[in-house]
Design a protein around this motif. Structure first.
Motif, PDB file in Angstrom:
ATOM      1  N   VAL A  86       0.672  -1.184  -0.114  1.00 36.70           N
ATOM      2  CA  VAL A  86      -0.333  -0.166  -0.201  1.00 36.70           C
ATOM      3  C   VAL A  86       1.405   1.201  -0.387  1.00 36.70           C
ATOM      4  O   VAL A  86       1.870   1.079   0.561  1.00 36.70           O
ATOM      5  CB  VAL A  86      -0.942  -0.104   0.971  1.00 36.70           C
ATOM      6  N   VAL A  87       0.849   2.325  -1.051  1.00 39.14           N
ATOM      7  CA  VAL A  87       1.494   3.147  -0.930  1.00 39.14           C
ATOM      8  C   VAL A  87       1.040   4.751  -0.239  1.00 39.14           C
ATOM      9  O   VAL A  87       0.163   4.240  -0.507  1.00 39.14           O
ATOM     10  CB  VAL A  87       1.690   3.169  -3.147  1.00 39.14           C
ATOM     11  N   VAL A  88       1.937   5.260   0.110  1.00 38.61           N
ATOM     12  CA  VAL A  88       1.584   6.610   1.169  1.00 38.61           C
ATOM     13  C   VAL A  88       2.135   7.731   0.478  1.00 38.61           C
ATOM     14  O   VAL A  88       3.865   7.676   0.355  1.00 38.61           O
ATOM     15  CB  VAL A  88       1.350   6.495   2.260  1.00 38.61           C
ATOM     16  N   ARG A 103       3.909  -0.970 -11.331  1.00 42.62           N
ATOM     17  CA  ARG A 103       4.021  -1.530 -10.590  1.00 42.62           C
ATOM     18  C   ARG A 103       3.786  -3.113  -9.829  1.00 42.62           C
ATOM     19  O   ARG A 103       4.897  -2.932  -8.807  1.00 42.62           O
ATOM     20  CB  ARG A 103       5.230  -0.428  -9.794  1.00 42.62           C
ATOM     21  N   GLY A 104       2.638  -2.469  -9.290  1.00 38.60           N
ATOM     22  CA  GLY A 104       1.944  -3.823  -9.125  1.00 38.60           C
ATOM     23  C   GLY A 104       1.639  -3.313  -7.208  1.00 38.60           C
ATOM     24  O   GLY A 104       0.798  -3.751  -6.671  1.00 38.60           O
ATOM     25  N   ALA A 105       1.084  -2.129  -6.907  1.00 38.74           N
ATOM     26  CA  ALA A 105       0.861  -1.297  -5.827  1.00 38.74           C
ATOM     27  C   ALA A 105      -0.638  -2.114  -6.127  1.00 38.74           C
ATOM     28  O   ALA A 105      -1.688  -1.765  -6.536  1.00 38.74           O
ATOM     29  CB  ALA A 105       1.296   0.016  -5.333  1.00 38.74           C
ATOM     30  N   LEU A 106      -1.278  -2.486  -4.716  1.00 38.93           N
ATOM     31  CA  LEU A 106      -2.734  -2.708  -4.222  1.00 38.93           C
ATOM     32  C   LEU A 106      -3.255  -1.906  -4.334  1.00 38.93           C
ATOM     33  O   LEU A 106      -4.211  -1.205  -4.446  1.00 38.93           O
ATOM     34  CB  LEU A 106      -2.751  -3.767  -2.941  1.00 38.93           C
ATOM     35  N   ASP A 107      -2.912   0.015  -3.066  1.00 40.77           N
ATOM     36  CA  ASP A 107      -3.941   0.624  -2.933  1.00 40.77           C
ATOM     37  C   ASP A 107      -2.784   2.169  -2.933  1.00 40.77           C
ATOM     38  O   ASP A 107      -1.825   1.664  -2.635  1.00 40.77           O
ATOM     39  CB  ASP A 107      -4.978   0.564  -1.822  1.00 40.77           C
ATOM     40  N   TYR A 108      -4.016   2.745  -3.073  1.00 38.06           N
ATOM     41  CA  TYR A 108      -2.964   4.736  -2.791  1.00 38.06           C
ATOM     42  C   TYR A 108      -3.170   4.927  -2.288  1.00 38.06           C
ATOM     43  O   TYR A 108      -4.641   5.506  -2.315  1.00 38.06           O
ATOM     44  CB  TYR A 108      -3.560   5.242  -4.426  1.00 38.06           C
ATOM     45  N   LEU A 109      -2.481   5.929  -0.890  1.00 39.61           N
ATOM     46  CA  LEU A 109      -3.580   6.679  -0.189  1.00 39.61           C
ATOM     47  C   LEU A 109      -2.784   7.939   0.256  1.00 39.61           C
ATOM     48  O   LEU A 109      -1.555   8.146  -0.506  1.00 39.61           O
ATOM     49  CB  LEU A 109      -2.977   5.681   1.696  1.00 39.61           C
ATOM     50  N   VAL A 110      -3.360   8.987   0.723  1.00 41.43           N
ATOM     51  CA  VAL A 110      -3.008  10.727   0.592  1.00 41.43           C
ATOM     52  C   VAL A 110      -3.094  10.806   1.734  1.00 41.43           C
ATOM     53  O   VAL A 110      -4.058  11.053   2.213  1.00 41.43           O
ATOM     54  CB  VAL A 110      -3.588  11.673  -0.657  1.00 41.43           C
ATOM     55  N   ALA A 121      -7.300   0.092   4.115  1.00 43.50           N
ATOM     56  CA  ALA A 121      -6.456  -0.480   3.080  1.00 43.50           C
ATOM     57  C   ALA A 121      -5.948  -1.760   3.643  1.00 43.50           C
ATOM     58  O   ALA A 121      -5.461  -2.333   2.818  1.00 43.50           O
ATOM     59  CB  ALA A 121      -5.737   0.774   2.579  1.00 43.50           C
ATOM     60  N   VAL A 122      -5.152  -1.435   5.472  1.00 45.50           N
ATOM     61  CA  VAL A 122      -4.263  -2.560   5.529  1.00 45.50           C
ATOM     62  C   VAL A 122      -5.554  -3.670   5.908  1.00 45.50           C
ATOM     63  O   VAL A 122      -5.294  -4.795   4.958  1.00 45.50           O
ATOM     64  CB  VAL A 122      -4.154  -2.331   6.615  1.00 45.50           C
ATOM     65  N   GLU A 123      -6.744  -3.508   6.024  1.00 48.26           N
ATOM     66  CA  GLU A 123      -7.338  -5.128   6.047  1.00 48.26           C
ATOM     67  C   GLU A 123      -7.489  -5.620   4.388  1.00 48.26           C
ATOM     68  O   GLU A 123      -7.428  -6.687   4.179  1.00 48.26           O
ATOM     69  CB  GLU A 123      -8.575  -4.827   6.599  1.00 48.26           C
ATOM     70  N   ALA A 124      -7.688  -5.046   3.178  1.00 49.64           N
ATOM     71  CA  ALA A 124      -8.068  -5.288   2.432  1.00 49.64           C
ATOM     72  C   ALA A 124      -6.643  -5.671   1.746  1.00 49.64           C
ATOM     73  O   ALA A 124      -6.493  -7.213   1.281  1.00 49.64           O
ATOM     74  CB  ALA A 124      -7.994  -4.375   1.168  1.00 49.64           C
ATOM     75  N   ALA A 165      -6.801  -8.866  -9.761  1.00 51.42           N
ATOM     76  CA  ALA A 165      -7.390  -9.230  -8.299  1.00 51.42           C
ATOM     77  C   ALA A 165      -7.219  -8.894  -6.868  1.00 51.42           C
ATOM     78  O   ALA A 165      -8.004  -8.359  -6.311  1.00 51.42           O
ATOM     79  CB  ALA A 165      -8.084 -10.478  -8.643  1.00 51.42           C
ATOM     80  N   ARG A 166      -5.812  -9.365  -6.989  1.00 45.81           N
ATOM     81  CA  ARG A 166      -5.070  -8.520  -6.299  1.00 45.81           C
ATOM     82  C   ARG A 166      -5.221  -7.351  -6.144  1.00 45.81           C
ATOM     83  O   ARG A 166      -4.938  -6.624  -5.039  1.00 45.81           O
ATOM     84  CB  ARG A 166      -3.532  -9.214  -6.205  1.00 45.81           C
ATOM     85  N   SER A 167      -5.227  -6.305  -6.701  1.00 47.74           N
ATOM     86  CA  SER A 167      -5.069  -4.965  -6.660  1.00 47.74           C
ATOM     87  C   SER A 167      -6.715  -3.818  -6.276  1.00 47.74           C
ATOM     88  O   SER A 167      -7.532  -4.700  -6.523  1.00 47.74           O
ATOM     89  CB  SER A 167      -4.425  -4.219  -8.436  1.00 47.74           C
ATOM     90  N   MET A 168      -6.721  -2.888  -5.989  1.00 52.38           N
ATOM     91  CA  MET A 168      -8.154  -1.710  -5.871  1.00 52.38           C
ATOM     92  C   MET A 168      -8.197  -1.386  -7.091  1.00 52.38           C
ATOM     93  O   MET A 168      -8.661  -0.690  -7.767  1.00 52.38           O
ATOM     94  CB  MET A 168      -7.889  -1.052  -4.445  1.00 52.38           C
ATOM     95  N   ALA A 169      -6.915  -1.187  -8.176  1.00 50.35           N
ATOM     96  CA  ALA A 169      -6.574  -0.331  -9.348  1.00 50.35           C
ATOM     97  C   ALA A 169      -7.977  -1.213 -10.261  1.00 50.35           C
ATOM     98  O   ALA A 169      -8.004  -2.352 -10.697  1.00 50.35           O
ATOM     99  CB  ALA A 169      -5.346  -0.793  -9.791  1.00 50.35           C
ATOM    100  N   PRO A 170      -8.322   0.543 -11.198  1.00 47.42           N
ATOM    101  CA  PRO A 170      -9.413   0.640 -12.008  1.00 47.42           C
ATOM    102  C   PRO A 170      -9.060  -0.494 -12.976  1.00 47.42           C
ATOM    103  O   PRO A 170      -7.479  -0.802 -13.628  1.00 47.42           O
ATOM    104  CB  PRO A 170      -9.757   1.837 -12.319  1.00 47.42           C
ATOM    105  N   VAL A 171      -9.223  -1.009 -14.027  1.00 51.79           N
ATOM    106  CA  VAL A 171      -9.282  -2.373 -14.465  1.00 51.79           C
ATOM    107  C   VAL A 171      -9.777  -1.984 -16.245  1.00 51.79           C
ATOM    108  O   VAL A 171     -10.848  -1.961 -15.975  1.00 51.79           O
ATOM    109  CB  VAL A 171      -9.378  -3.817 -14.524  1.00 51.79           C
TER     110      VAL A 171
END
Length: 454
Positions: A86-88, A103-110, A121-124, A165-171
């Protein structure tokens, strides 16, 4: 490098954050929730801690004093691809978000990150790490449920579906009609951490423009003439799950800015409602036309393109999956024979040769329809050439008078000659040549582009 590591038994979360105060806050939130953490403020120490501990989740700041966080992200996933990262980041940047997800990050937090958003985000990420498979394992290249085929093109699709499937990113899933775009979207949903949530499909090309906004975002009673009761839109119905936008390039231009704002904010504001509501869903879109082509033609906004196609998936046409035609045909024959009460058990070699030689402009859907028609119209134990549609039997024989002697050529070479012959007949007009060959014009454009780069 030998580092003094914290005396924590088997930490499962690594926190790499260079600001000590933020590190303390994040650790407090995580430990209060029962997670075992280990943390550092540099990329070098983070990489060493990752080597030493069986880490399953990484919270990674992109701005580190000794290295770009994106480069560290790549190294972490090369070492253990099943890890959830999870990227911050200090600010939201479309370019950095896309780079991190690709590059493979699951989620992106600001920043600043609230405790609730961090824990969500951590639970996902933990759930994703639990179901993840390394992309080069034997299991990851096996067919997915509801998919048939072991061709190289499909093995690559299975890998990409599992990774997405592992990511939260739009596909965004592109491909010709009948290649299984919705099936791929459903597979991504079922393999994701949102599998228990709803999977809502919205056909963007089938809804009248005057109803689109209501269909997507809903409305309240009295919002317009005919709004006799409250109605939930697709975005609210998909809360907690996945919203599948089929034929997204057909989305009316007046709705595209509203969809963009929703993707940026996560807020749904139904027509006639006083306040907006936040929803938590994942967007998967599909299009017969490649999104980049839709942007060039002015059909799709460029900023919306970057929001929708963080991860791209190209479904292969059936003609590029020659070795899959036999198992697909046998599966469809057995399925429809059971439904129609027929006794078909096999396909003759001559009939299979015709099925292999046909170009299948309608792809898997067309093959399924052909086998269904055979079982409805014919009886017997064996499917023979005479049972196949006449136009298929005729089209399966390549026209050597137009394309010259085809003996000794590879299938790719034969295809190129036939396409070039059709273009010659129509003075280079791609749409006319495509209509002559029974394929989409976009297919020929892609072929011509690939030949230019050979």
């Amino acid at each position: 490098m030998n580092l003094p590591l914290p005396a924590i038994d088997a930490p499962d979360i690594l926190l790499v954050e260079d600001t000590a105060s933020m590190r303390t806050i994040y650790e407090s939130h995580l430990r209060r929730a029962g997670y075992r953490t280990v943390s550092t403020g540099t990329a070098a120490e983070g990489l060493e801690m990752f080597r030493v501990h069986p880490i399953s989740v990484v919270l990674l700041d992109l701005m580190l004093p000794d290295r770009d966080g994106l480069d560290l992200l790549v190294d972490l996933l090369e070492m253990r691809p099943e890890t959830s990262v999870v990227v911050v980041a200090a600010e939201r940047s479309t370019e950095r978000t896309v780079a991190a997800i690709r590059r493979g990050a699951l989620d992106y937090l600001v920043k600043p990150v609230t405790e609730s958003r961090l824990m969500e985000a951590v639970e996902a990420a933990r759930r994703a790490a639990t179901i993840a498979h390394p992309p080069h394992s034997t299991e990851s290249r096996a067919p997915l449920p509801d998919f048939i085929g072991h061709s190289p093109a499909m093995r690559d699709i299975y890998d990409r579906i599992r990774a997405a499937a592992r990511s939260m990113a739009p596909v965004c899933i592109s491909g010709e009609s009948g290649t299984g775009k919705e099936l791929a979207a459903l597979a991504i949903h079922r393999l994701s951490t949102r599998a228990q949530g709803p999977f809502i499909t919205l056909d963007c090309g089938a809804i009248p423009p005057d109803r689109l906004e209501s269909e997507v975002f809903g409305h309240r009673r009295g919002a317009f003439v005919g709004a006799l009761s409250d109605r939930l839109g697709a975005a609210e119905l998909a809360d907690g799950g996945t919203l599948f936008l089929d034929e997204v390039c057909e989305l009316h231009p007046t709705l595209q800015p509203r969809l963009l704002r929703f993707l940026q904010s996560g807020l749904v504001h139904p027509l006639g409602a006083e306040a907006a509501r936040r929803v938590n869903l994942r967007i998967i879109s599909a299009s017969t036309m490649p999104l980049a082509e839709a942007v060039r033609s002015g059909q799709l906004r460029e900023d919306l393109f970057y929001r929708l196609q963080v991860v791209g998936l190209q479904m292969p046409p059936l003609r590029q999956r020659g070795e899959d035609i036999l198992p697909l045909a046998e599966t469809f024959l057995a399925r429809y024979a059971a439904i129609e009460g027929r006794s078909f058990t096999r396909i003759s070699p001559e009939a299979m040769a015709l099925l292999r030689a046909y170009s299948w402009p309608g792809n898997v859907r067309e093959l399924s329809n052909v086998l269904r028609a055979v079982t409805v119209l014919h009886e017997g134990d064996e499917l023979t050439p005479a049972m196949l549609p006449a136009d298929l039997r005729g089209s399966a024989v390549l026209p050597s008078t137009e394309s010259g002697d085809l003996s000794g050529l590879t299938l790719a070479e034969v295809e190129r000659r036939v396409i070039e012959a059709a273009l010659d007949r129509h003075d280079g007009a791609v749409p006319k040549a495509a209509a002559d060959l029974g394929v989409a014009a976009s297919t020929l454009y892609r072929k011509l582009e690939s030949w230019r780069t050979d």
